[in-house]
Design a protein around this motif. Structure first.
Motif, PDB file in Angstrom:
ATOM      1  N   PRO A 166       5.962  13.174  14.990  1.00  0.00           N
ATOM      2  CA  PRO A 166       6.695  11.987  13.654  1.00  0.00           C
ATOM      3  C   PRO A 166       5.632  11.472  13.252  1.00  0.00           C
ATOM      4  O   PRO A 166       4.876  11.497  14.231  1.00  0.00           O
ATOM      5  N   LEU A 167       5.402  11.000  12.269  1.00  0.00           N
ATOM      6  CA  LEU A 167       3.963  10.586  11.849  1.00  0.00           C
ATOM      7  C   LEU A 167       3.857   9.215  12.925  1.00  0.00           C
ATOM      8  O   LEU A 167       4.704   8.174  13.280  1.00  0.00           O
ATOM      9  N   GLN A 168       2.826   8.946  12.307  1.00  0.00           N
ATOM     10  CA  GLN A 168       2.086   7.377  12.990  1.00  0.00           C
ATOM     11  C   GLN A 168       1.529   6.372  12.384  1.00  0.00           C
ATOM     12  O   GLN A 168       0.841   6.912  11.024  1.00  0.00           O
ATOM     13  N   GLY A 169       0.925   5.703  13.020  1.00  0.00           N
ATOM     14  CA  GLY A 169      -0.524   4.387  12.463  1.00  0.00           C
ATOM     15  C   GLY A 169       0.185   4.378  10.555  1.00  0.00           C
ATOM     16  O   GLY A 169       1.636   3.769  10.448  1.00  0.00           O
ATOM     17  N   THR A 170      -1.320   4.113   9.781  1.00  0.00           N
ATOM     18  CA  THR A 170      -0.767   3.372   8.485  1.00  0.00           C
ATOM     19  C   THR A 170       0.090   4.224   8.048  1.00  0.00           C
ATOM     20  O   THR A 170       0.910   4.293   7.158  1.00  0.00           O
ATOM     21  N   GLU A 171      -0.029   6.090   8.218  1.00  0.00           N
ATOM     22  CA  GLU A 171       0.985   6.453   7.103  1.00  0.00           C
ATOM     23  C   GLU A 171       2.358   6.166   7.301  1.00  0.00           C
ATOM     24  O   GLU A 171       2.999   6.359   6.420  1.00  0.00           O
ATOM     25  N   ARG A 172       2.478   6.554   8.682  1.00  0.00           N
ATOM     26  CA  ARG A 172       3.890   6.314   9.062  1.00  0.00           C
ATOM     27  C   ARG A 172       4.527   5.297   8.139  1.00  0.00           C
ATOM     28  O   ARG A 172       5.490   4.888   7.466  1.00  0.00           O
ATOM     29  N   GLU A 173       3.452   3.654   8.447  1.00  0.00           N
ATOM     30  CA  GLU A 173       4.100   2.476   7.961  1.00  0.00           C
ATOM     31  C   GLU A 173       4.053   2.109   5.946  1.00  0.00           C
ATOM     32  O   GLU A 173       5.153   1.539   5.683  1.00  0.00           O
ATOM     33  N   ARG A 174       2.978   3.464   5.441  1.00  0.00           N
ATOM     34  CA  ARG A 174       3.120   3.620   3.507  1.00  0.00           C
ATOM     35  C   ARG A 174       4.903   4.990   4.059  1.00  0.00           C
ATOM     36  O   ARG A 174       5.233   4.071   3.058  1.00  0.00           O
ATOM     37  N   VAL A 175       4.837   5.302   4.450  1.00  0.00           N
ATOM     38  CA  VAL A 175       6.205   6.110   3.671  1.00  0.00           C
ATOM     39  C   VAL A 175       7.316   5.216   4.490  1.00  0.00           C
ATOM     40  O   VAL A 175       8.795   5.229   3.483  1.00  0.00           O
ATOM     41  N   LEU A 176       7.521   4.889   5.083  1.00  0.00           N
ATOM     42  CA  LEU A 176       8.654   3.725   5.191  1.00  0.00           C
ATOM     43  C   LEU A 176       8.305   2.898   4.211  1.00  0.00           C
ATOM     44  O   LEU A 176       9.869   2.303   3.659  1.00  0.00           O
ATOM     45  N   ASN A 177       7.685   2.091   4.340  1.00  0.00           N
ATOM     46  CA  ASN A 177       7.598   1.172   2.429  1.00  0.00           C
ATOM     47  C   ASN A 177       8.087   1.736   1.698  1.00  0.00           C
ATOM     48  O   ASN A 177       8.889   1.196   0.804  1.00  0.00           O
ATOM     49  N   VAL A 178       7.547   2.934   1.569  1.00  0.00           N
ATOM     50  CA  VAL A 178       8.303   4.405   0.354  1.00  0.00           C
ATOM     51  C   VAL A 178      10.000   4.256   0.656  1.00  0.00           C
ATOM     52  O   VAL A 178      10.507   3.365  -0.775  1.00  0.00           O
ATOM     53  N   ILE A 179       9.925   4.344   1.396  1.00  0.00           N
ATOM     54  CA  ILE A 179      11.596   4.204   1.731  1.00  0.00           C
ATOM     55  C   ILE A 179      12.649   2.568   2.150  1.00  0.00           C
ATOM     56  O   ILE A 179      13.514   2.558   0.901  1.00  0.00           O
TER      57      ILE A 179
END
Length: 304
Positions: free
Chosen positions: A275-288
């Motif tokens: 599963p995505l971690q850290g800032t990349e996870r946050e970035r993708v979640l923000n897009v969604i």
């Protein structure tokens, strides 16, 4: 059933439980959501399906379960991505024997085959199955391009009938249509070129974000084919930040996060993916999350 090579065909994700087993409950929920939205077929075992991590037994289970869910209403198509011609033929024969209705084939894996070797590879598979075949042309990710001249050679095989065009050179859709007319059905395989490809003549869309947003994807297809480009564009503009999640090495993790947001998937992937971690996870979640807040109301696209 005979495959009608048109419309939206999701390359579905494989659902896993938290202890790394097939999650057939969530898988069925997703397939039913795809069918309710009006997709034209289901493609199993592609990149999004994490096929390289699946056992033969798991692949067979997924085929049989999908055939049970679809009940002949839409075709079930199996992706073939093998390292040897012998193995690819074996997979094609087995898929046909257990009821699959079509196959999609990548060039040989790991070995960068010559044009002659690639054409021979596809031809040998075609000669050993009666199933209709879609050639998956994705030189960006798989390093082998199937050129127009190679498709000319492949035209001798009557069951090679469709192309998933993923070169990211959008004018290839026009080149294919100009050269071959209706000999091959052409599908766009790049989410961020979906609408454009349909407008210039693609017959269908092998999609990724459809896994999380089936209705929006089918609506765009239906509206374009009905000539309602402006209505399709409104949905597509909203969709674009999500569609960009498909053109990433972590597309599986990205799209599974989107499936969680729409309630038709889980985040579980199979190692070595994590599963995505850290800032990349946050970035993708923000897009969604931004997209979910502005998710558009759809027109009555099923009755166009």
């Amino acid at each position: 059933m005979m495959v009608k090579w048109e419309g939206v065909m999701p390359a579905v994700t494989t659902k896993f439980t938290s202890d790394d087993k097939l999650d057939l409950v969530m898988f069925e929920k997703n397939i039913k959501a795809q069918m309710e939205a009006g997709v034209n077929g289901i493609i199993l075992g592609g990149t999004l399906g994490e096929a390289s991590t699946l056992t033969k037994e798991e692949k067979e289970i997924l085929i049989k379960v999908t055939l049970t869910i679809t009940k002949g209403k839409i075709p079930v198509i199996i992706n073939i991505a093998e390292q040897s011609t012998k193995d690819a033929i074996e997979v094609a024969k087995h898929a046909e024997s257990i009821g699959a209705e079509g196959i999609m084939i990548l060039p040989p894996m790991r070995y960068k085959a010559t044009d002659f070797e690639t054409v021979t590879y596809f031809g040998e598979i075609a000669k050993n199955t009666s199933l209709p075949i879609m050639i998956y042309n994705n030189p960006i990710d798989y390093k082998i391009e199937v050129t127009l001249d190679m498709f000319e050679e492949l035209s001798q095989y009557k069951n090679i009938v469709a192309i998933k065009e993923s070169t990211r050179e959008i004018t290839n859709v026009i080149r294919l249509k100009n050269r071959f007319g209706d000999r091959y059905k052409v599908f766009t395989g790049v989410d961020t070129l979906g609408l454009e490809s349909l407008v210039i003549g693609a017959d269908g869309w092998v999609a990724g974000l459809v896994c999380a947003y089936p209705a929006e994807t089918v609506a765009i297809y239906k509206l374009v084919k009905a000539g309602k480009i402006n209505e399709a564009m409104k949905i597509y503009r909203w969709f674009m930040p999500l569609l960009e999640l498909d053109i990433s090495p972590q597309l599986v993790q990205n799209i599974k996060l989107a499936e969680v947001a729409t309630g038709i998937g889980t985040e579980n992937v199979r190692a070595p993916r994590l599963p995505l971690q850290g800032t990349e996870r946050e970035r993708v979640l923000n897009v969604i999350q931004a997209a979910m807040k502005t998710r558009p109301s759809l027109p009555d696209y099923k009755n166009l």
